[in-house]
Design a protein around this motif. Structure first.
Motif, PDB file in Angstrom:
ATOM      1  N   ASN A 241      -4.042  26.971 -22.551  1.00  9.79           N
ATOM      2  CA  ASN A 241      -3.441  27.771 -23.626  1.00  9.79           C
ATOM      3  C   ASN A 241      -2.582  28.919 -23.078  1.00  9.79           C
ATOM      4  O   ASN A 241      -1.728  29.447 -23.774  1.00  9.79           O
ATOM      5  CB  ASN A 241      -4.538  28.419 -24.490  1.00  9.79           C
ATOM      6  CG  ASN A 241      -5.328  27.382 -25.252  1.00  9.79           C
ATOM      7  OD1 ASN A 241      -4.826  26.805 -26.200  1.00  9.79           O
ATOM      8  ND2 ASN A 241      -6.563  27.141 -24.816  1.00  9.79           N
ATOM      9  N   THR A 271       1.515  26.722 -26.192  1.00  9.90           N
ATOM     10  CA  THR A 271       2.684  27.006 -27.016  1.00  9.90           C
ATOM     11  C   THR A 271       3.562  28.115 -26.429  1.00  9.90           C
ATOM     12  O   THR A 271       4.789  27.963 -26.359  1.00  9.90           O
ATOM     13  CB  THR A 271       2.195  27.421 -28.426  1.00  9.90           C
ATOM     14  OG1 THR A 271       1.279  26.428 -28.872  1.00  9.90           O
ATOM     15  CG2 THR A 271       3.337  27.522 -29.395  1.00  9.90           C
ATOM     16  N   MET A 290       1.386  21.324 -26.756  1.00 10.83           N
ATOM     17  CA  MET A 290       1.126  22.210 -27.906  1.00 10.83           C
ATOM     18  C   MET A 290       2.450  22.795 -28.416  1.00 10.83           C
ATOM     19  O   MET A 290       2.542  23.986 -28.720  1.00 10.83           O
ATOM     20  CB  MET A 290       0.130  23.306 -27.499  1.00 10.83           C
ATOM     21  CG  MET A 290      -1.229  22.738 -27.113  1.00 10.83           C
ATOM     22  SD  MET A 290      -2.339  23.935 -26.327  1.00 10.83           S
ATOM     23  CE  MET A 290      -2.742  24.985 -27.709  1.00 10.83           C
ATOM     24  N   ASP A 292       5.213  23.925 -30.799  1.00  9.40           N
ATOM     25  CA  ASP A 292       5.258  24.320 -32.219  1.00  9.40           C
ATOM     26  C   ASP A 292       6.697  24.209 -32.744  1.00  9.40           C
ATOM     27  O   ASP A 292       7.607  23.821 -32.007  1.00  9.40           O
ATOM     28  CB  ASP A 292       4.667  25.723 -32.425  1.00  9.40           C
ATOM     29  CG  ASP A 292       5.545  26.830 -31.817  1.00  9.40           C
ATOM     30  OD1 ASP A 292       6.581  26.512 -31.175  1.00  9.40           O
ATOM     31  OD2 ASP A 292       5.184  28.008 -31.978  1.00  9.40           O
ATOM     32  N   ARG A 339      -4.056  17.932 -30.080  1.00  8.47           N
ATOM     33  CA  ARG A 339      -2.779  18.629 -30.255  1.00  8.47           C
ATOM     34  C   ARG A 339      -1.591  17.731 -29.940  1.00  8.47           C
ATOM     35  O   ARG A 339      -0.446  18.080 -30.245  1.00  8.47           O
ATOM     36  CB  ARG A 339      -2.728  19.877 -29.338  1.00  8.47           C
ATOM     37  CG  ARG A 339      -3.900  20.813 -29.490  1.00  8.47           C
ATOM     38  CD  ARG A 339      -3.992  21.355 -30.923  1.00  8.47           C
ATOM     39  NE  ARG A 339      -2.811  22.122 -31.288  1.00  8.47           N
ATOM     40  CZ  ARG A 339      -2.676  23.425 -31.089  1.00  8.47           C
ATOM     41  NH1 ARG A 339      -3.677  24.110 -30.573  1.00  8.47           N
ATOM     42  NH2 ARG A 339      -1.565  24.052 -31.438  1.00  8.47           N
ATOM     43  N   SER A 343       2.480  17.440 -31.964  1.00  2.65           N
ATOM     44  CA  SER A 343       3.569  17.987 -31.138  1.00  2.65           C
ATOM     45  C   SER A 343       4.622  16.923 -30.871  1.00  2.65           C
ATOM     46  O   SER A 343       5.834  17.197 -30.930  1.00  2.65           O
ATOM     47  CB  SER A 343       3.012  18.500 -29.803  1.00  2.65           C
ATOM     48  OG  SER A 343       2.098  19.532 -30.032  1.00  2.65           O
TER      49      SER A 343
END
Ligand SMILES: [Zn+2]
Length: 445
Positions: A241, A271, A290, A292, A339, A343
């Motif tokens: 992350n 992200t 991930m 966005d 995820r 994506s």
């Protein structure tokens, strides 16, 4: 050294006398000590039952591809006279494939955090030689090595040995070593603090240290720079992350690399790290797990490539533990996988430029085709990712399509890959640069 110098000099003198052009080299690399055995000049034709143009998705039926040396000379409807013909009239013929996210060195089936500590650089390169034959066998005539943890740069030695004709293998462009922060995804030192390894040149904790690491890779011949924008899965200490290299560090890497005519790829799962890498100007985002809306929009606007490597995560979910991954890594994989599909769908919605990459043991190098299609891509889109798109990402003018003037990198499958993408998992014929490296069509007849 004295003992070795004398025969080298005499060998060079002899070869310069008998081989025109020997000893004249435009790069800094020394010419091979012993010239590779000359290959017979190829002058043959392939009778293709159908030939796919991946740019359009159109098939040409019953055509003859004439190969002269390592290039395609012509593609015609009529049979050439006086040439041997390779009969692929029952097959579908395509251009050779490109894997844009390969790791050549070592045993990819050993995923334990200490695997790198138990393998010498020479052994990793020998595994690399073996791995390259597997990629070729699956129709991959070109590839981009997405970075290694080898201070001796075995991947660049393999690339150069193939170029020089010393060994057989795909055409390679390659990143150097992974550039990572201390304790980041590719710190590669899993030891306790009082047992720690000497600090390695791929670690960079400041903007200036990134310059040093990039220049170190360029000095030793890297074509690409590989940045670790976020943590990853296959180490027990990083958090995927989290953004690791800062945007300023990545911008410096891009500046230094682009000034030297090199390109930059960024491993990016989380992200914020994806967006920082895109804003920093990297050429390709690897994984993008991930991604966005804002990130996808940024990539679309800037024309940043995505190499999604879908199957390696899906495969890992089933096999990481069996391949020796740390339980912490297995848990990370389980948490991250949900995820992936949203994506990838975002990437498709934004029409991002997508290239094929595996990030996996080459035994499974063909499996990404079906994964891309399961994820929502058309079969033609998946084939484009591994041919014309890959050629565009790697700035290769000579690959990605079968037409006059391009390299004679040609593969064949039985069946129609536009109707059933899984046929890409069963390549029956491979030619690289006019040389047949696999032919299961005529062996089995
Ligand atoms: Zn990778």
């Amino acid at each position: 050294m004295k003992v070795r110098c004398a025969p080298y000099i005499s060998c060079v003198l002899v070869l310069t006398a008998v081989l025109p052009g020997f000893g004249q080299t435009s790069s800094m690399q020394a010419p091979p000590l012993i010239a590779p055995p000359p290959k017979p000049a190829t002058h043959v034709a392939i009778h293709a039952g159908r030939l796919l143009d991946p740019r359009t998705g159109n098939y040409a039926s019953n055509v003859f591809i004439v190969i002269d040396g390592d290039r395609v000379a012509s593609v015609d409807a009529s049979a050439p006279s006086g040439l041997a013909v390779i009969d692929l009239s029952l097959q579908t013929v395509l251009p050779g494939l490109t894997d844009c996210h390969a790791h050549i060195l070592g045993n990819e089936k050993d995923e334990s955090p200490t695997s790198g500590l138990r393998m010498s650089s020479p052994m990793a390169a020998l595994w690399g030689y073996r791995n390259l034959q597997v990629w070729l066998d699956h129709g991959f005539t070109s590839m981009r090595d997405a970075g290694e943890s080898d201070l001796a740069y075995g991947q660049l030695a393999l690339r150069d040995a193939i170029k020089q004709g010393l060994i057989r293998g795909p055409r390679i462009v390659s990143a150097g070593n992974f550039i990572s922060v201390t304790g980041g995804h590719c710190d590669s030192d899993p030891l306790a603090p009082d047992k720690a390894l000497p600090r390695r040149p791929n670690l960079a904790d400041t903007v200036d240290e990134v310059s040093n690491a990039v220049r170190h890779d360029i000095k030793y011949g890297a074509d690409w720079i590989k940045l670790m924008a976020t943590g990853g899965v296959l180490d027990p200490w990083s958090d995927y992350n989290v953004e690791e290299l800062s945007e300023a560090q990545m911008a410096r890497a891009v500046e230094v690399a682009h000034r030297a005519g090199k390109h930059v790829m960024a491993h990016a799962e989380g992200t914020e790290g994806i967006k920082a890498a895109v804003r920093a100007g990297v050429d390709s985002i690897e994984h993008g797990t991930m991604l966005d809306e804002e990130g996808a929009t940024l990539m679309e606007q800037r024309g940043t490539w995505l190499v999604p490597t879908l199957y390696t995560f899906q495969f890992g979910l089933q096999h990481d533990a069996e391949f020796g991954a740390d339980p912490v890594s297995v848990a990370k994989e389980k948490a991250l996988i949900s995820r992936q599909q949203p994506s990838f769908q975002r990437a498709l919605n934004h029409h991002l430029k997508i290239a094929y990459g595996t990030d996996l043991d080459p035994d499974y190098s063909s499996m990404e085709f079906s994964a891309l299609v399961r994820g929502g891509m058309s079969p033609l889109g998946a084939i484009q990712a591994a041919t014309v798109n890959a050629a565009s990402l790697l700035e290769s003018q000579d690959t990605g399509v079968v037409e006059p003037g391009k390299f004679a990198d040609i593969i064949a499958v039985s069946g129609d890959p536009l109707k059933d993408i899984a046929v890409m998992e069963h390549i029956v014929f491979v030619m690289k640069g006019g040389e047949i490296v696999r032919d299961s069509v005529h062996v089995t007849k």
